[in-house]
Design a protein around this motif. Structure first.
Motif, PDB file in Angstrom:
ATOM      1  N   UNK B  25      -8.081 -64.098  -8.100  1.00 41.88           N
ATOM      2  CA  UNK B  25      -6.098 -64.323  -8.978  1.00 41.88           C
ATOM      3  C   UNK B  25      -6.299 -63.820 -10.189  1.00 41.88           C
ATOM      4  N   UNK B  28      -6.395 -59.854  -9.640  1.00 37.54           N
ATOM      5  CA  UNK B  28      -4.520 -59.631  -8.670  1.00 37.54           C
ATOM      6  C   UNK B  28      -3.519 -60.322 -10.104  1.00 37.54           C
ATOM      7  N   UNK B  29      -3.714 -61.546 -10.280  1.00 41.26           N
ATOM      8  CA  UNK B  29      -2.153 -61.984 -10.381  1.00 41.26           C
ATOM      9  C   UNK B  29      -2.622 -61.572 -12.303  1.00 41.26           C
ATOM     10  N   UNK B  32      -4.068 -57.495 -13.365  1.00 36.25           N
ATOM     11  CA  UNK B  32      -3.109 -56.784 -11.830  1.00 36.25           C
ATOM     12  C   UNK B  32      -4.229 -55.571 -11.733  1.00 36.25           C
ATOM     13  N   UNK B  34      -5.647 -54.040  -8.411  1.00 33.92           N
ATOM     14  CA  UNK B  34      -4.668 -54.426  -7.030  1.00 33.92           C
ATOM     15  C   UNK B  34      -5.406 -53.583  -6.043  1.00 33.92           C
TER      16      UNK B  34
END
Ligand code: FES
Ligand code: FES
Lengths: 781, 158
Positions: B25, B28-29, B32, B34
């Motif tokens: 997380x 990704x969160x 960024x 991905x």
């Protein structure tokens, strides 16, 4: 009808005409700043095939007119345009009204354009079209129908575009059009002048809509169609640049998850601690929705913590009392009776019932969607196979006009039937409306298995009678928990049913069953009927690569092996004798030869062979399986090992293979799926919920189950028309594996997958999300 | 909010996130990045496979507080840099064998494959079918056979 030898039948394959002839096709120039050419979608050719007969069976509906035809025909009556645009940089753009979920349709359509436009494929840009409500049924990706429905319109538009570029160049140079030609994106004159397509894109543009007739390239001149083509999105895939719905960076669309009920379709009664959970770190919103309790926060990790902290009281769902055993009982009660025809003396019968467990169509990418709902409009991003239905449903749920809802079709991380439904998009829209903020909704893996759609449990009873050296009758009664088909085809079927040549279709499931199922053998009097039980929405159900075929075909082929044995015939020789169709016979002979049918094998190992016809294609599979104890009991952590398929040979005839390399990839997927369905992967329904909650519970094929020897033979063109391919491979592979397993173990298996009777894992707790592991570093390698 | 620092694809990064947030997380969160995909969050599907100090691991199952400032995390985005070419030989092999279907599993497959080849070599042998059987990464599109071919070919160029 005269009897023919297998050799005579095989000869007919070679004699079948290939190519489409020199018919003219109609397209349109569209007024636009650069050259834009359009064509209608939906012109499918209906080509009934005659049945050859030992004892002739009447053609079954699927043989005359299959599901793809129905989709083509419905599309024709409501069709409108697809369009190719030429850009000033020399590229061509096309927004494909289909979903790309891994099946390679974007690559295939790029090939069609490159072929007719005479443009290198890397200059063809394919995007996925947003929902276009005016296309109606022409925007459904399913039934392996995409290639069939796009083949002619896309080529027509591309061919007209090429001609228009030649006309524009000829006018510029003041020479007759007949003296110019094209080569790889450049128009040339006889005197050596050249002009790139890009330089002509504006000059070739139309100022008003004009209809144009064009002839398409004859098959003999194809240089792209029929040639192996690597995927146009491969570089993005291997560099991590390929963008899926959850990779989109939509402003303020924060991670969002849902706490779901302990049983399927259970609902929230009350939540005791909404305020406390909303105060947790990173959390912005918490609220009750129709499917559970939604939570929005800065990261998915914080959402998981919040979801699990919720103190929820639940209402029961509609199937809380149902488990595998109770469902099986209801299926038995719903089975339609056999109607045994009057039989001559000395007739014998083989009669058995096969049971197929629930199975999950979950892709690796779980259900997910981004939604940004404002008071007056909504915008959705998701992998949608029926985007128009999604728009209609979301507009209705939100009380917005359809025109206020836009849906962007994002590349999907697999589908297998899952994305015929827009569950995540619809739920994301509800949450975004409730919170008044954009959301990025992700289903947890465990929820995706438990509350995502499953292919429902079914049984298939088959009774074959034979005597005096021939098969006299074949009856099949397929009984299934009802499959949900409310993804938008419903209206179409109702509208079209009266036009069907076989007529007399009562409901949607029966229509689909009749249109997709047939027995490839001349077995005298043949009847195949379907009955279903439970309401369509009692469980969460749906198609799974594909609908009925894998289960029906497994039952058929297992019985065929048994009848052959009773009649003292070799499985291959028996199939050769009774097959109806020359293309099927040709693929059967191919796998028998390449796979060395009948070779000696050690005890505990065996071969299996099976055929299937669907989507205007013919396919045969030969597999070898190892059921020896040393193999069956090999140890892999948290894995179902069991028998291993060691070799698979597939021969496939899709009529016209546009991209043999892509077709081979689809067959490889079919092999992995077919093995899983027979040996390892199923859902155990227990007290209203699937017990499976992870990929170490749902045993889809893994590397340790993959055959080390696989050969896929793509047959040369036979019909000149591309058939469907995405789903074709699953059924015959599953059937061949089942037949091989029966032979290797000297048993008569009737329940699939074979490991379903033993629960090989400890089920995760209900309703909560399993804790995120913390020991990842200790498994590093 | 605690501050955490580590090396990501060759760059030192610092994030202010709770100690127990899993690294997936963070990537990704928060950052960024991905390439690592979510397929389970349970250390099962291996879609998020990345490298830590050159070894394959699953960031969905590691707390950010267990990552040290000196740890080098490499995602698929940083893999080519390990050989100074636009593509790692394993990525090139994936293209040559046209492995990807939907592509969702493939960043994780490639990262796992590279580590598996190195692991076999550290044990003194080239990658075998038995080694390949140990790869746990799910491919729901069923591309396993081409993965096996590509890993063997890619290994020869590594
Ligand atoms: S998401 Fe990390 S292993 Fe599945
Ligand atoms: S390519 Fe789709 S999951 Fe592997």
């Amino acid at each position: 009808m005269a009897l023919r030898t297998p050799e005579q039948k095989a000869d007919e394959v070679a004699a079948t005409p290939t190519g489409t002839g020199r018919r003219s096709f109609l397209g349109y120039l569209i007024a636009a700043p650069t050259l834009v050419v359009a064509a209608q979608v939906g012109a499918g050719a209906l080509a009934p095939q005659a049945a050859q007969a030992a004892i002739p069976s009447l053609p079954q509906p699927e043989e005359l007119f299959d599901l793809g035809d129905l989709q083509d025909l419905a599309a024709l009556s409501t069709s409108t345009m697809i369009a190719i645009q030429l850009n000033t940089d020399g590229t061509a753009s096309f927004a494909l009204p289909r979903a790309e979920v891994g099946q390679g349709i974007t690559t295939l359509v790029a090939q069609l354009i490159a072929e007719e436009l005479d443009l290198p494929i890397d200059k063809v840009h394919i995007t996925l079209a947003d929902a276009r409500p005016e296309l109606l049924f022409n925007q459904l990706t399913g039934g392996s129908n995409s290639t069939r429905s796009m083949y002619t319109p896309v080529r027509t538009a591309a061919a007209i575009a090429r001609e228009q570029l030649m006309i524009a160049a000829a006018a510029k140079w003041g020479v007759p059009v007949s003296t110019v030609s094209t080569n790889s994106g450049v128009v040339k004159s006889q005197s050596g002048k050249t002009a790139t397509y890009g330089s002509l894109a504006v000059a070739a543009a139309a100022t008003q809509r004009t209809s144009i007739q064009v002839q398409l390239k004859p098959a003999a001149q194809f240089t792209v169609i029929g040639k192996a083509q690597n995927r146009i999105d491969a570089l993005d895939a291997v560099t991590g640049r390929k963008t899926f719905a959850m990779d989109l960076k939509i402003p303020n669309a924060l991670p969002t998850m849902v706490r779901r009920a302990p049983t399927v379709n259970g609902t929230v009664k009350s939540v005791a601690n909404i305020a406390a959970v909303k105060a947790m770190g990173g959390i912005t919103d918490v609220g009750i929705i129709s499917t559970g309790v939604a939570v929005r926060g800065a990261t998915f990790g914080q959402c998981i913590a919040a979801v699990n902290a919720l103190n929820v009281t639940w209402n029961p769902g509609p199937v809380d009392a149902e488990s595998d055993a109770t469902i099986a009982k209801k299926l038995k009660a719903a089975e339609l009776p056999l109607v045994v025809p009057p039989l001559p003396l000395l007739t014998q019968a083989v009669d058995d019932t096969f049971t197929f467990a629930f199975a999950s169509n979950s892709p690796l990418e779980p259900n997910c969607a981004v939604a940004d709902v404002r008071p007056d409009r909504a915008e959705i991003w998701s992998s949608l196979k029926v985007p128009i239905a999604a728009v209609q449903q979301i507009a209705q749920n939100l009380g917005l006009p359809q025109t206020a809802v836009s849906a962007h079709v994002v590349q999907g991380g697999g589908s297998f039937g899952r994305h015929l439904f827009s569950d995540a998009a619809i739920e994301a829209a509800e949450i975004s409306r409730k919170f008044g903020k954009p959301v990025k909704l992700m289903w947890h893996r465990t929820d995706d298995f438990r509350h995502g759609r499953t292919h429902p449990m079914s049984t298939s009873r088959v009774r074959v009678t034979y005597g005096l050296g021939n098969v006299i009758s074949y009856e099949q009664r397929h009984t299934s928990v009802q499959t949900d088909f409310t993804h938008g085809l419903g209206e179409m079927i109702t509208a079209m049913a009266a036009k069907l040549p076989a007529g007399n279709f009562v409901g949607f499931s029966e229509s689909i069953f009749e249109l997709t199922q047939s027995v490839p053998y001349n077995f005298g009097v043949v009847t195949q009927l379907l009955n279903e039980t439970f309401a369509y929405d009692a469980f969460h159900t749906g198609s799974m690569r594909n609908i009925y075929s894998p289960n029906v075909c497994v039952a058929t082929e297992l019985i065929v092996d048994r009848v052959a044995a009773k009649m003292g015939k070799d499985p291959l020789a028996f199939r050769r004798e009774y097959l109806k169709d020359a293309r099927t016979l040709a693929v059967l002979n191919k796998v028998a030869q390449v796979g060395n049918w009948g070779r000696a094998m050690p005890a505990g190992m065996a071969q299996g062979i099976a055929v299937h016809n669907e989507y205007k294609g013919a396919i045969a599979t030969l597999v070898e399986i190892d059921c020896r104890p040393a193999t069956v009991n090999r140890q892999v952590k948290d894995a179902v090992t069991g028998p291993r398929v060691t070799k698979a040979v597939v021969a496939v005839d899709v009529g016209l293979p546009v991209n043999p390399r892509g077709l081979e990839a689809q067959m490889l997927g079919g092999i992995s799926d077919g093995i899983a369905l027979i040996l390892t992967s199923s859902v155990h329904m227990k007290d209203g919920l699937p017990l499976e909650g992870s990929w170490d519970n749902y045993f889809y094929t893994r590397q340790w189950n993959t055959p080390l020897d696989i050969q896929v033979i793509v047959m040369p063109p036979t019909t000149g028309q591309p058939g469907g391919a995405g789903e074709l491979g699953v059924a015959p592979v599953a059937a061949a594996v089942a037949c091989a397993y029966a032979r290797a173990t000297n048993t008569a298996p009737t329940s699939f997958p074979i490991n379903h009777g033993t629960l090989s894992f400890t089920p995760l707790p209900r309703s909560v999300i399993p804790p995120e592991p913390t020991d990842g570093l200790s498994h590093a390698f | 909010m605690p501050s955490h620092t580590f090396k990501l694809n060759g760059q030192q990064v610092t994030v202010d996130v709770p100690d127990d947030l899993r690294l997936l997380w963070v990537l990704r969160d928060v950052l960024g990045v991905m390439g690592p995909k979510y397929g389970c969050g349970l250390d099962v599907c291996k879609a998020c496979t990345s490298h830590i100090n050159g070894k394959a691991f699953n960031p969905c199952s590691v707390r950010i507080s267990d990552i040290k400032p000196t740890d080098e995390v490499t995602t698929i985005e940083g893999l080519p840099a390990t050989v100074g070419k636009p593509l790692h030989p394993m990525q090139q092999a994936w293209l040559d064998f046209d492995v990807a279907q939907c592509g969702y599993c493939q960043p994780g497959q490639i990262m796992a494959a590279v580590a598996k080849v190195k692991q076999a070599r550290a044990a003194g042998h080239e990658i075998t079918d038995a080694d390949l059987d140990e790869l746990r990464n799910i491919c729901r599109c069923g591309t396993y056979f081409r993965i096996r071919e590509a890993v063997k070919a890619g290994a020869q160029k590594m």
